[in-house]
Scaffold this motif. Structure first.
Motif, PDB file in Angstrom:
ATOM      1  N   GLN A  62     -14.634 -38.189  -1.655  1.00  0.00           N
ATOM      2  CA  GLN A  62     -14.534 -39.335  -2.672  1.00  0.00           C
ATOM      3  C   GLN A  62     -15.573 -39.257  -3.713  1.00  0.00           C
ATOM      4  N   CYS A  63     -16.434 -38.177  -3.373  1.00  0.00           N
ATOM      5  CA  CYS A  63     -17.568 -37.979  -4.472  1.00  0.00           C
ATOM      6  C   CYS A  63     -17.206 -36.959  -5.561  1.00  0.00           C
ATOM      7  N   THR A  64     -17.774 -36.950  -6.497  1.00  0.00           N
ATOM      8  CA  THR A  64     -17.578 -36.107  -7.520  1.00  0.00           C
ATOM      9  C   THR A  64     -17.727 -34.855  -7.154  1.00  0.00           C
ATOM     10  N   GLY A  97     -24.676 -42.163  -3.189  1.00  0.00           N
ATOM     11  CA  GLY A  97     -25.248 -41.935  -4.389  1.00  0.00           C
ATOM     12  C   GLY A  97     -24.719 -42.935  -5.630  1.00  0.00           C
ATOM     13  N   ASN A  98     -25.162 -42.912  -6.852  1.00  0.00           N
ATOM     14  CA  ASN A  98     -24.845 -43.818  -7.857  1.00  0.00           C
ATOM     15  C   ASN A  98     -23.385 -43.436  -8.321  1.00  0.00           C
ATOM     16  N   LYS A  99     -22.944 -44.453  -8.945  1.00  0.00           N
ATOM     17  CA  LYS A  99     -21.612 -43.998  -9.600  1.00  0.00           C
ATOM     18  C   LYS A  99     -21.662 -43.094 -11.004  1.00  0.00           C
ATOM     19  N   ASN A 100     -21.014 -42.161 -10.967  1.00  0.00           N
ATOM     20  CA  ASN A 100     -20.845 -41.401 -11.944  1.00  0.00           C
ATOM     21  C   ASN A 100     -20.112 -42.110 -13.208  1.00  0.00           C
ATOM     22  N   LEU A 101     -20.756 -42.242 -14.265  1.00  0.00           N
ATOM     23  CA  LEU A 101     -20.317 -43.095 -15.404  1.00  0.00           C
ATOM     24  C   LEU A 101     -18.990 -42.583 -15.873  1.00  0.00           C
ATOM     25  N   ALA A 102     -18.977 -41.264 -16.002  1.00  0.00           N
ATOM     26  CA  ALA A 102     -17.539 -40.726 -16.751  1.00  0.00           C
ATOM     27  C   ALA A 102     -16.565 -40.960 -15.717  1.00  0.00           C
ATOM     28  N   SER A 103     -16.588 -40.770 -14.400  1.00  0.00           N
ATOM     29  CA  SER A 103     -15.324 -40.809 -13.653  1.00  0.00           C
ATOM     30  C   SER A 103     -15.375 -41.998 -12.690  1.00  0.00           C
ATOM     31  N   GLY A 104     -16.229 -42.914 -12.457  1.00  0.00           N
ATOM     32  CA  GLY A 104     -16.397 -43.767 -11.664  1.00  0.00           C
ATOM     33  C   GLY A 104     -16.446 -43.699 -10.402  1.00  0.00           C
ATOM     34  N   ARG A 105     -16.666 -42.254 -10.062  1.00  0.00           N
ATOM     35  CA  ARG A 105     -16.571 -41.930  -8.432  1.00  0.00           C
ATOM     36  C   ARG A 105     -18.114 -42.039  -8.001  1.00  0.00           C
ATOM     37  N   PRO A 106     -18.415 -42.124  -6.894  1.00  0.00           N
ATOM     38  CA  PRO A 106     -19.539 -42.098  -6.187  1.00  0.00           C
ATOM     39  C   PRO A 106     -20.269 -40.328  -6.296  1.00  0.00           C
ATOM     40  N   GLU A 107     -21.628 -40.231  -6.248  1.00  0.00           N
ATOM     41  CA  GLU A 107     -22.047 -38.959  -6.106  1.00  0.00           C
ATOM     42  C   GLU A 107     -22.793 -38.776  -5.028  1.00  0.00           C
ATOM     43  N   ALA A 108     -22.622 -37.677  -4.480  1.00  0.00           N
ATOM     44  CA  ALA A 108     -23.220 -37.238  -3.214  1.00  0.00           C
ATOM     45  C   ALA A 108     -24.626 -37.247  -3.316  1.00  0.00           C
ATOM     46  N   THR A 109     -25.432 -37.648  -2.149  1.00  0.00           N
ATOM     47  CA  THR A 109     -27.006 -37.663  -2.063  1.00  0.00           C
ATOM     48  C   THR A 109     -27.476 -36.692  -1.160  1.00  0.00           C
ATOM     49  N   PHE A 110     -28.758 -36.082  -1.633  1.00  0.00           N
ATOM     50  CA  PHE A 110     -29.206 -34.959  -0.614  1.00  0.00           C
ATOM     51  C   PHE A 110     -30.315 -35.729  -0.190  1.00  0.00           C
ATOM     52  N   ILE A 111     -30.393 -35.771   1.025  1.00  0.00           N
ATOM     53  CA  ILE A 111     -31.470 -36.419   1.923  1.00  0.00           C
ATOM     54  C   ILE A 111     -32.022 -35.471   2.967  1.00  0.00           C
ATOM     55  N   LEU A 112     -33.363 -35.152   2.742  1.00  0.00           N
ATOM     56  CA  LEU A 112     -34.056 -34.291   3.660  1.00  0.00           C
ATOM     57  C   LEU A 112     -34.284 -34.805   4.985  1.00  0.00           C
ATOM     58  N   GLY A 113     -34.201 -34.048   6.090  1.00  0.00           N
ATOM     59  CA  GLY A 113     -34.512 -34.812   7.700  1.00  0.00           C
ATOM     60  C   GLY A 113     -35.850 -34.350   8.037  1.00  0.00           C
ATOM     61  N   TYR A 114     -36.063 -35.031   9.234  1.00  0.00           N
ATOM     62  CA  TYR A 114     -37.650 -35.173   9.601  1.00  0.00           C
ATOM     63  C   TYR A 114     -37.941 -33.697   9.813  1.00  0.00           C
ATOM     64  N   LYS A 115     -37.029 -32.791  10.573  1.00  0.00           N
ATOM     65  CA  LYS A 115     -37.395 -31.389  10.837  1.00  0.00           C
ATOM     66  C   LYS A 115     -37.232 -30.705   9.500  1.00  0.00           C
ATOM     67  N   GLY A 116     -36.697 -31.068   8.433  1.00  0.00           N
ATOM     68  CA  GLY A 116     -36.573 -30.228   7.396  1.00  0.00           C
ATOM     69  C   GLY A 116     -37.963 -30.424   6.613  1.00  0.00           C
ATOM     70  N   MET A 117     -38.485 -31.710   6.716  1.00  0.00           N
ATOM     71  CA  MET A 117     -40.017 -31.714   6.126  1.00  0.00           C
ATOM     72  C   MET A 117     -40.907 -30.931   6.853  1.00  0.00           C
ATOM     73  N   LEU A 118     -41.059 -31.025   8.113  1.00  0.00           N
ATOM     74  CA  LEU A 118     -41.741 -30.442   8.863  1.00  0.00           C
ATOM     75  C   LEU A 118     -41.634 -28.827   8.446  1.00  0.00           C
ATOM     76  N   ASP A 119     -40.522 -28.325   8.335  1.00  0.00           N
ATOM     77  CA  ASP A 119     -40.222 -27.105   8.040  1.00  0.00           C
ATOM     78  C   ASP A 119     -40.923 -26.455   6.823  1.00  0.00           C
ATOM     79  N   LEU A 120     -40.595 -27.429   5.600  1.00  0.00           N
ATOM     80  CA  LEU A 120     -41.260 -27.074   4.388  1.00  0.00           C
ATOM     81  C   LEU A 120     -42.650 -27.222   4.298  1.00  0.00           C
ATOM     82  N   ALA A 121     -43.247 -27.849   5.009  1.00  0.00           N
ATOM     83  CA  ALA A 121     -44.683 -28.200   5.105  1.00  0.00           C
ATOM     84  C   ALA A 121     -45.200 -26.920   5.879  1.00  0.00           C
ATOM     85  N   ARG A 122     -44.765 -26.391   6.755  1.00  0.00           N
ATOM     86  CA  ARG A 122     -45.421 -25.225   7.439  1.00  0.00           C
ATOM     87  C   ARG A 122     -45.063 -24.075   6.600  1.00  0.00           C
ATOM     88  N   ARG A 123     -44.345 -23.939   5.845  1.00  0.00           N
ATOM     89  CA  ARG A 123     -44.132 -22.663   5.018  1.00  0.00           C
ATOM     90  C   ARG A 123     -45.329 -22.061   4.109  1.00  0.00           C
TER      91      ARG A 123
END
Length: 260
Positions: A62-64, A97-123
């Motif tokens: 349903q998202c853009t 996500g927020n509504k896309n003004l042009a289409s009125g459809r929701p926008e997908a949201t990117f969310i980091l997970g707990y283990k993703g944050m740890l992975d990034l921190a260790r790199r």
């Protein structure tokens, strides 16, 4: 639905209704997508990630289309596949996500997970260790404050029979030790974590609802990021958390490539 229309500077991509539409989207914008991909990711692999994300969250259709592809691209750039792929909760793509003004459809949201944050921190290679502890009522874990103002946990036997229900969470504690001999430690109470959750777009759904303790741990890692020796990519990822990544690359005209 036929071949998806090409996106140009003033147009929106056609809505998606099926995974076949998604396949056509990737095929028709393959050149733009491959031009910004990094590592071993291919357009076919991206389609696989999209399939996994949509199978976990069907409402993504349903998202853009642009926002869905952009979130998957963000995952691939960071090397963090959506949780439905690896089961480790490293990243999520959610239809909150927020509504896309042009289409009125929701926008997908990117969310980091707990283990993703740890992975990034260790790199960065500059962390000797990083641990995050969740303390619950009756588990025997106590928080102390040193004379230097840095918190630490008491070394007491842990009560394994204590309930780890999210409602019984008291605080989360982070301790990072650096390769140069330095360290950083901090904690957040449950009320502080809930305040962060209340400000989140997906605070009542997604991992906040299904994996509350993991999100609590992620919250303190993200708060500690400015004090950790991590690279620029990780810092940018923390800033991009819970947003819709840019998808301007899809607005450039490209030669159409028919789907398989």
């Amino acid at each position: 639905m036929g071949q998806l229309a090409q996106a140009t500077a003033g147009q929106q991509l056609q809505p998606l209704n099926t995974m076949n539409d998604m396949h056509q989207l990737i095929a028709s914008h393959r050149k733009q997508i491959e031009s910004v991909m990094s590592g071993a990711l291919t357009a076919d692999r991206l389609y696989g990630l999209l399939q996994s994300a949509v199978s976990r969250e069907p409402k993504l259709l349903q998202c853009t289309p642009e926002s869905i592809v952009a979130c998957c691209m963000k995952c691939s750039t960071l090397g963090l596949e959506p949780s439905s792929v690896d089961g480790l909760g490293k990243a999520y793509i959610l239809p909150y996500g927020n509504k896309n003004l042009a289409s009125g459809r929701p926008e997908a949201t990117f969310i980091l997970g707990y283990k993703g944050m740890l992975d990034l921190a260790r790199r960065s290679g500059e962390l000797k260790s990083i641990t995050v502890t969740a303390a619950f009522d009756g588990d025997g874990i106590e928080l102390m404050m040193g004379q230097d103002g840095e918190p630490w946990l008491t070394e007491m036997p842990i009560n394994l029979d204590a309930s780890h229900d999210p409602a019984n969470l008291r605080f989360v504690f982070l301790c990072a030790k650096f390769t140069n001999g330095g360290s950083h430690a901090e904690y957040m109470t449950k009320s502080e974590i809930d305040a962060v959750r209340a400000r989140s777009k997906a605070g009542n759904a997604g991992p906040w609802k299904t994996d509350y303790v993991a999100m609590a741990k992620k919250t303190i890692i993200r708060r500690a990021f400015p004090y950790l020796p991590i690279d620029t990519q990780a810092q940018k990822a923390a800033v991009a958390d819970e947003t819709t990544p840019t998808y301007s690359f899809l607005a450039r005209p490209a030669d159409s490539i028919e789907g398989e």
